[in-house]
Design an enzyme around this catalytic site. Sequence first.
Site, mmCIF file in Angstrom:
data_model
loop_
_atom_site.group_PDB
_atom_site.id
_atom_site.type_symbol
_atom_site.label_atom_id
_atom_site.label_comp_id
_atom_site.label_asym_id
_atom_site.label_seq_id
_atom_site.Cartn_x
_atom_site.Cartn_y
_atom_site.Cartn_z
ATOM 1 C CB THR A 182 26.568 23.156 -50.340
ATOM 2 O OG1 THR A 182 27.542 23.438 -51.330
ATOM 3 C CG2 THR A 182 26.156 24.408 -49.645
ATOM 4 C CD GLU A 327 23.643 27.119 -49.434
ATOM 5 O OE1 GLU A 327 22.910 26.300 -48.853
ATOM 6 O OE2 GLU A 327 24.111 26.933 -50.570
ATOM 7 C CE LYS A 436 13.439 25.015 -66.322
ATOM 8 N NZ LYS A 436 14.723 24.491 -65.883
ATOM 9 C CD1 TRP A 441 8.600 25.671 -67.043
ATOM 10 C CD2 TRP A 441 8.722 26.746 -65.077
ATOM 11 N NE1 TRP A 441 9.469 26.718 -67.195
ATOM 12 C CE2 TRP A 441 9.559 27.404 -65.998
ATOM 13 C CE3 TRP A 441 8.642 27.224 -63.780
ATOM 14 C CZ2 TRP A 441 10.316 28.520 -65.669
ATOM 15 C CZ3 TRP A 441 9.390 28.335 -63.439
ATOM 16 C CH2 TRP A 441 10.222 28.990 -64.373
HETATM 17 P P1 AMP Z 1 21.314 20.910 -48.324
HETATM 18 O O1 AMP Z 1 21.969 22.217 -48.233
HETATM 19 O O2 AMP Z 1 22.218 19.803 -48.760
HETATM 20 O O3 AMP Z 1 20.587 20.551 -47.090
HETATM 21 O O4 AMP Z 1 20.225 21.008 -49.503
HETATM 22 C C1 AMP Z 1 19.252 22.000 -49.505
HETATM 23 C C2 AMP Z 1 18.206 21.689 -50.541
HETATM 24 O O5 AMP Z 1 17.483 20.509 -50.200
HETATM 25 C C3 AMP Z 1 17.141 22.751 -50.662
HETATM 26 O O6 AMP Z 1 17.548 23.817 -51.472
HETATM 27 C C4 AMP Z 1 15.975 21.970 -51.265
HETATM 28 O O7 AMP Z 1 16.096 21.852 -52.663
HETATM 29 C C5 AMP Z 1 16.137 20.614 -50.650
HETATM 30 N N1 AMP Z 1 15.222 20.481 -49.511
HETATM 31 C C6 AMP Z 1 15.500 20.612 -48.206
HETATM 32 N N2 AMP Z 1 14.398 20.387 -47.463
HETATM 33 C C7 AMP Z 1 13.389 20.128 -48.321
HETATM 34 C C8 AMP Z 1 11.993 19.845 -48.187
HETATM 35 N N3 AMP Z 1 11.405 19.742 -47.009
HETATM 36 N N4 AMP Z 1 11.273 19.669 -49.314
HETATM 37 C C9 AMP Z 1 11.844 19.750 -50.537
HETATM 38 N N5 AMP Z 1 13.144 20.017 -50.724
HETATM 39 C C10 AMP Z 1 13.916 20.197 -49.645
#
Ligand code: AMP
Length: 541
Positions: A182, A327, A436, A441
């Site tokens: 990640t 994940e 916050k 929020w």
């Molecule tokens: P990653 O594992 O690097 O792809 O990051 C995942 C995170 O990206 C998620 O938990 C979200 O916080 C953010 N994310 C992914 N897609 C979106 C979306 N369409 N809108 C808002 N946040 C997103």
Amino acid sequence: MQGLMMDYPLTLTPLLERAPKFFGHKEIITKAGTTLERETFAEWAPRVARLANALEKLGVRRGDRVATFAWNNARHMELYFAVPCMGAVLHPLNLRLPPDQLVYIVNHAEDTVLFVDASLLPVIEKLAPQFKSVKHFVVMGDSVPETTLTPVHAYEELLRNASDTYPFPNLDENQAAGMCYTSGTTGHPKGVVYSHRSMVLHSMGLAMSSSFGIAESDIAMPVVPMFHVMAWGLPFACIMVGADVVLPGPHMQPRDLAELIQATRVTLTAGVPTLWLGLMNLLENERYDLSSLHTMVVGGSAAPRFLIEKMEKQHGLKIIHAWGMTEMSPLGTVSRLTKAQLQLPEAEQFDLRAKQGMPPPGVEIRAVDEMNQAVPWDGKTFGELQVRGPWIAREYYKDDRSANSFRDGWFATGDVVTIDAAGFVQIVDRTKDLVKSGGEWISSVDLENAIMAHPQVLEAAVIAVTHPKWQERPLACVAPKPEFKDTLTKKDILDHLRTRFAAWELPDDVIFIDAVPKTSVGKFDKKVLRAQYRDYVLPER
Ligand code: AMP
């Protein structure tokens, strides 16, 4: 009573085997400099077999991790199948990670062989002395250039000396097929290990028409890098359904992408919002024929409503908003409107399409409060999104932080959401990005999207700054379009927000920056801004 159906393992190997049989003439097209390199599926499959033979000769055994450090290109597509189908584990490395994280990841995964694009050699040469498990380096080209790496091989030489048939083994469907770490976490990156079964099911999930809807008739261009959640699983889905694949290599600037879509008649593409914001700005001044495109999947960060609306109304381009996580392989939700929603007035349809959407079959969702109790699906109540399903991780690889995120068979995403009565998820914020303020929020994402809809704004990020009375208050960091750098004011931004937000939700201050810092996968990096403005003193309101 048991069902009487075959226990047929879900592995990637049948996908590899059927592609040349049914779709031999389909192509993998890679942009390399000014030329387009073309490889048909009929040419690709024997090269995958040669690569598997070569890997075996290098000593790669079942379960060994094979790393790649490469752009989106055809050789990378060969590795995508050769490695898992011979029983090893494909591990694409994020090219943009800082050196210490790359070293940590390679050593933590215990990668044994590392494939590297020739253009990226200098990065690996610097880090190689710190790699503990890598026994061979392979340069993804015709020959080995001058290098300090050792032992080192040329990709094409390995393939030339290998047989073009390989006895791919029968694999257990739960065996590891690939892994990704990640990005964007604080502390060391966390490893996610995908199985053959999860990848096959995820590919089917992507192909569903209510999801990405990838079909044989598509020419698909993953702009999302192959190191970011396996290009969101698109390469596997394309091989499965027989869609042509277009790969931009390192050429990912808006103009490169527009030219490539025009030249190869791409029908479906996918990437993070910053890419498409760039394309939208380009299209204001330059003309391209992008009429072949029917779907642009936008995810990884929130797709602003104005982006979806403007791309459609001004350029005839249809954005489909999707949410996912490393994940989750990554498919989590897709915002395709239902039959009933398509009857709503246009403005409401755009509102819904700016939400993250509905999970496909295979992903179960709930939102919970601090007591881990499910919150109602009323489109208003905030909760942390939890998910479960066959392509969702059950733990991190050798990481004692797993217990923080995986509980009672659910994965806690760290995203704060509302879910409406139709089951449409809206991401309010990452838990750590919410502002916050007193007992209330404030969603930084909502403010950012509204600010970015201002015609003179290029990008904006909103962060929480400590406040003596309210604990936290929002600070807007705004990058104006270059031509408005000297004229855009704080008052312009606040006036623009006033119609949409209550007074207490408005940022306490607006500062102007050149660009919002980005993470290794092109998302806004608010960690950097938070560190920069940690001690920022907000003006009296
Ligand atoms: P990653 O594992 O690097 O792809 O990051 C995942 C995170 O990206 C998620 O938990 C979200 O916080 C953010 N994310 C992914 N897609 C979106 C979306 N369409 N809108 C808002 N946040 C997103």
